[in-house]
Design an enzyme around this catalytic site. Structure first.
Site: not given
Length: 172
Positions: A86, A57-59
């Site tokens: 996210i 996961m990242c932004l």
């Protein structure tokens, strides 16, 4: 690499044998993260230290996709990326943990860029017109960042001591 939606990722959290990794910078992770995802910044991600099945996961999903490509090139097979990152997690109304007294990297870039432009204009007005070049340099950098979706100032700020894991300093 397969993309999974946030609902699927939320249902998978806590599954034995699956590792959940957030590839954003330590500062971004401290500012806001999903419980159960461990912080492993993209530039420090080691294929030898991940499980055979991993959810990234990242932004927004871009850095997680880059991490997935690296891991797959290194032979890791079961790599999934949370589609939308996210941001999608929050939009779906799922819980995130928010750090107190932490300034996000994006906000740090806005503050630094604004200050550099302001200083360039002040120095250009009061000291020497050639110093307007500082404001022009920052403007060019921001334009480049917008076109390429990479931010040099963000990458530099991510390396600052207050943005590193284990930093006991507060960014308030």
């Amino acid at each position: 690499m397969k993309e999974i939606n946030v609902t699927t990722a939320a249902e998978m959290l806590g599954t034995d044998g699956v590792q959940f990794i957030d590839v954003r910078t330590p500062a971004e992770y401290r500012a806001k993260h999903v419980a159960g995802f461990e912080s492993r910044p993209l530039d420090q991600l080691d294929a030898g230290a991940v499980s055979p099945e991993v959810v990234l996961m990242c932004l927004s999903g871009k850095r997680a996709s880059m991490a997935a490509e690296r891991l797959e090139a290194a032979g890791v097979g079961g790599v999934s990326v949370v589609k939308g990152g996210i941001q999608a997690w929050e939009e779906a109304g799922l819980d995130v943990e928010v750090g107190e007294g932490v300034i996000s990297l994006e906000r740090q870039v806005r503050i630094a860029a604004g200050l550099m432009v302001l200083i360039g204009v002040i120095l250009g007005t009061w000291v020497h017109p050639g110093l307007y070049g500082l404001a022009a340099f920052v403007g060019a950098g921001l334009t480049f960042a917008g076109i390429t979706d990479t931010c040099g100032m963000g990458m530099l700020l991510a390396k600052a001591p207050w943005n590193q894991a284990g930093c006991s300093c507060k960014s308030t």
